[in-house]
Design a protein around this motif. Structure first.
Motif, PDB file in Angstrom:
ATOM      1  N   ASP A  99       0.088  -2.645  -8.677  1.00 47.26           N
ATOM      2  CA  ASP A  99      -0.103  -3.882  -7.924  1.00 47.26           C
ATOM      3  C   ASP A  99       0.908  -3.988  -6.791  1.00 47.26           C
ATOM      4  O   ASP A  99       0.556  -4.278  -5.632  1.00 47.26           O
ATOM      5  CB  ASP A  99       0.023  -5.083  -8.859  1.00 47.26           C
ATOM      6  CG  ASP A  99      -0.212  -6.402  -8.152  1.00 47.26           C
ATOM      7  OD1 ASP A  99       0.711  -6.883  -7.473  1.00 47.26           O
ATOM      8  OD2 ASP A  99      -1.318  -6.965  -8.267  1.00 47.26           O
ATOM      9  N   ALA A 100       2.185  -3.767  -7.110  1.00 44.32           N
ATOM     10  CA  ALA A 100       3.233  -3.911  -6.094  1.00 44.32           C
ATOM     11  C   ALA A 100       3.088  -2.863  -5.003  1.00 44.32           C
ATOM     12  O   ALA A 100       3.280  -3.160  -3.810  1.00 44.32           O
ATOM     13  CB  ALA A 100       4.604  -3.804  -6.752  1.00 44.32           C
ATOM     14  N   ALA A 101       2.729  -1.629  -5.381  1.00 43.19           N
ATOM     15  CA  ALA A 101       2.605  -0.568  -4.383  1.00 43.19           C
ATOM     16  C   ALA A 101       1.455  -0.823  -3.429  1.00 43.19           C
ATOM     17  O   ALA A 101       1.556  -0.543  -2.227  1.00 43.19           O
ATOM     18  CB  ALA A 101       2.427   0.776  -5.086  1.00 43.19           C
ATOM     19  N   THR A 102       0.333  -1.368  -3.936  1.00 41.31           N
ATOM     20  CA  THR A 102      -0.805  -1.642  -3.053  1.00 41.31           C
ATOM     21  C   THR A 102      -0.507  -2.780  -2.088  1.00 41.31           C
ATOM     22  O   THR A 102      -1.202  -2.930  -1.075  1.00 41.31           O
ATOM     23  CB  THR A 102      -2.069  -1.975  -3.864  1.00 41.31           C
ATOM     24  OG1 THR A 102      -1.808  -3.082  -4.736  1.00 41.31           O
ATOM     25  CG2 THR A 102      -2.528  -0.780  -4.676  1.00 41.31           C
ATOM     26  N   ARG A 103       0.514  -3.573  -2.367  1.00 45.73           N
ATOM     27  CA  ARG A 103       0.919  -4.630  -1.432  1.00 45.73           C
ATOM     28  C   ARG A 103       1.780  -4.076  -0.291  1.00 45.73           C
ATOM     29  O   ARG A 103       2.172  -4.816   0.609  1.00 45.73           O
ATOM     30  CB  ARG A 103       1.705  -5.709  -2.168  1.00 45.73           C
ATOM     31  CG  ARG A 103       0.961  -6.406  -3.291  1.00 45.73           C
ATOM     32  CD  ARG A 103       1.782  -7.525  -3.886  1.00 45.73           C
ATOM     33  NE  ARG A 103       1.253  -7.986  -5.179  1.00 45.73           N
ATOM     34  CZ  ARG A 103       1.288  -9.242  -5.604  1.00 45.73           C
ATOM     35  NH1 ARG A 103       1.845 -10.173  -4.856  1.00 45.73           N
ATOM     36  NH2 ARG A 103       0.788  -9.578  -6.785  1.00 45.73           N
ATOM     37  N   GLY A 104       2.095  -2.785  -0.360  1.00 42.67           N
ATOM     38  CA  GLY A 104       2.934  -2.185   0.672  1.00 42.67           C
ATOM     39  C   GLY A 104       4.413  -2.296   0.391  1.00 42.67           C
ATOM     40  O   GLY A 104       5.239  -2.014   1.263  1.00 42.67           O
TER      41      GLY A 104
END
Length: 582
Positions: free
Chosen positions: A50-55
């Motif tokens: 989740d956090a990685a897909t937020r950039g």
């Protein structure tokens, strides 16, 4: 952001682990990660994705292998939790059903598939009215504001019930209700989430344990970690740290010196496996019924059945959950209460045991753990350190979204979650492979069962496994002592799926530990020989891996002959799953 193509970034190779550790090591006080996630079960892997897909810049560390705790030892269902309707937990059920349907239809159709259940009635009028109204509500919750992902339920009269599930005891069951949920391979699902996080540039490392938390005044600013493969310790700085420790939550909170935190109750659930031909039924149809102490599932899985579960408090070391002889007998007894032909201990192929991490509320004396709500809680246990616990596997995505939202609320409040639409790796291109599966099966000489099994394990990533066979046809042959798996799958487990030890392959990348009567011990030497060069093992290291795994299996089998939890845990603790460093 790494310059590697996204697909290449997702491969968890021995070399990439070194690179990921270097990136974690480079997270200094001057250039910290945005988020460090501690714990590589489904909640930690989901939070990292989740956090990685937020950039955001993300690190994920796990002390053992991915999903090596609770997240590889579930009932392997993505379900709404029909029994929670009895507890009037409508919010949890509705949320879980939405998440299940999202996985089936959009984000993980290759990893989650519908499964049909028969819920037998033993009191014709009362059960049909009570259970029928519950399933009617369950189905209605799936139809609010969206297209149904699974068929509607139907009632079965006595004759039809026995046609669908002839193994039921027709003298006891007077009718049934048929409804749908979904199933998945829990350990593979978590590993795919980790690869998805890596694909979006998260730095991920298994066998990397947190040995302390870094502080600036009262604020947690990261963690001190130890590479369990080498013994090296180093600091990883982060603006926010997320603890997704499951049954290890309180241990980690104490390590951080937190004054407050989440209390987690460990509840033991065991499952046994038996051969498919021991319980005749229509394909892809299982049983669910309620027992005095828990819920009984008889779940079709590949060429065998998974039967469980128990729900009993666990007061031993959470690192060594173990089944006792009485646990196994209890599961068989509950199954035999509804089956026409009894199962015996000789029918048991495998046994696995997990600990459910349930939030500990204020309880009345004598109240059982099975009545604890599965809703999750996020809490700031110290400034800069957020913890999450509770919930259920099916709602991992919501839990991940909630804990990341909470953790970054002050530092990055305008970075919304994208995981409702970003698929888990292997989903894109999966539908095309399904359309072409007959041609692929013919090309590689696979029967329909193996082809479906491969698609369910890899999705669109199956092309990478097949590429190994194109390079070396010998890799397209099955393992001698575990013929459900191809030699290519074993090699791929190390080259792309992050396996570091023999047990990682036999326990979680494949599931020989409960699919074969020897629990994978006979396949150990063949598998070790296939992966030794990839992992840099000499002959002594290879032999040590095989010996360690066989000793581990022997210890588990010894535990299954014991009478109580303390004796079972002691038996299992006597033999580690992987060789100890040094």
């Amino acid at each position: 952001m790494s310059a590697q193509p996204a697909q290449q970034r997702s491969a968890l190779t021995p070399a990439s682990r070194t690179e990921h550790l270097a990136r974690l090591r480079a997270a200094t006080a001057e250039e910290p990660l945005d988020v460090l996630v501690v714990g590589g079960g489904v909640n930690g892997a989901g939070a990292a994705f989740d956090a990685a897909t937020r950039g955001l810049s993300v690190g994920l560390v796990e002390a053992r292998d991915w999903a090596s705790g609770t997240s590889s030892r579930s009932s392997k269902l993505m379900h709404g939790g029909l029994r929670y309707l009895q507890m009037l937990d409508f919010k949890l059920v509705a949320e879980a059903l939405r998440e299940r349907d999202l996985l089936i239809e959009r984000t993980a159709p290759h990893l989650v598939k519908p499964i049909k259940f028969v819920f037998p009635f033993f009191k014709k009028v009362i059960d049909r009215g009570f259970i029928g109204s519950g399933v009617m509500l369950y189905d209605a919750m799936q139809s609010v504001g969206r297209k149904r992902a699974v068929p509607f339920h139907r009632h079965l009269l006595h004759a039809k019930m026995l046609e669908v599930f002839p193994a039921l005891d027709g003298d006891k069951a007077v009718g049934a209700l048929e409804y749908y949920d979904a199933q998945m391979d829990d350990a593979r699902f978590v590993m795919m989430l980790v690869r998805s996080a890596a694909q979006h540039d998260a730095a991920v490392a298994n066998y990397t344990s947190v040995v302390g938390y870094l502080h600036e005044g009262p604020r947690v600013v990261g963690a001190r970690v130890r590479d369990e493969e080498t013994g090296e310790e180093f600091e990883v700085h982060a603006r926010e740290t997320i603890l997704a420790g499951g049954v290890w939550t309180q241990e980690q909170q104490e390590l951080a010196g937190a004054d407050a935190g989440l209390e987690v109750l460990a509840s033991k659930g065991i499952h046994v496996t038996v051969a498919r031909d021991r319980i005749p039924a229509v394909p892809d149809t299982g049983i669910i019924t309620q027992t005095e102490k828990s819920v009984l599932f008889i779940i079709p899985w590949d060429e065998y059945w998974v039967i469980g579960t128990t729900d009993t408090p666990w007061d031993q070391d959470v690192a060594h959950p173990a089944a006792t002889s009485s646990d196994i007998d209890y599961v068989l007894e509950q199954a035999n209460a509804i089956l026409a032909q009894d199962l015996g201990r000789e029918d048991v192929i495998g046994v696995y045991t997990g600990l459910r991490p349930l939030l500990q509320p204020v309880k009345k004396k004598g109240e059982k753990s099975s009545k604890v709500s599965r809703e999750h809680t996020v809490m700031e246990v110290e400034p800069g350190l957020s913890a999450i616990a509770g919930g259920k596997f099916t709602t991992y995505r919501v839990m991940a979204e909630d804990v990341v939202d909470f953790a970054i609320r002050d530092i990055e409040p305008n970075r919304p979650s994208l995981t409702r639409t970003v698929p888990v790796i292997g989903a894109q291109g999966y539908a095309a492979l399904v359309r072409d599966k007959a041609a692929l099966a013919a090309r590689y000489g696979f029967d329909e069962i193996r082809m479906d099994r491969l698609l369910f394990r890899y999705g669109a990533l199956l092309t990478e496994v097949l590429a190994l066979i194109d390079e070396d046809a010998e890799l397209g042959t099955p393992l001698e002592h575990a013929p459900r798996y191809l030699r290519a799958e074993v090699l791929y487990a190390v080259r792309a799926e992050g396996a570091r030890h023999l047990a990682d392959v036999l326990q979680r990348r494949t599931r020989t530990d409960y699919e074969t009567r020897d629990r994978g011990a006979d396949a150990a030497a063949e598998v070790a020989a296939l992966i030794a060069a990839e992992l840099g093992w000499d002959s002594a290291a290879q032999e040590r891996e095989v010996r360690t795994y066989r000793d581990f299996i022997a210890a588990r089998l010894a535990g299954e002959q014991t009478a109580d939890d303390a004796a079972a845990a002691a038996a299992v603790a006597a033999a580690p799953e992987v060789p100890l460093r040094g």
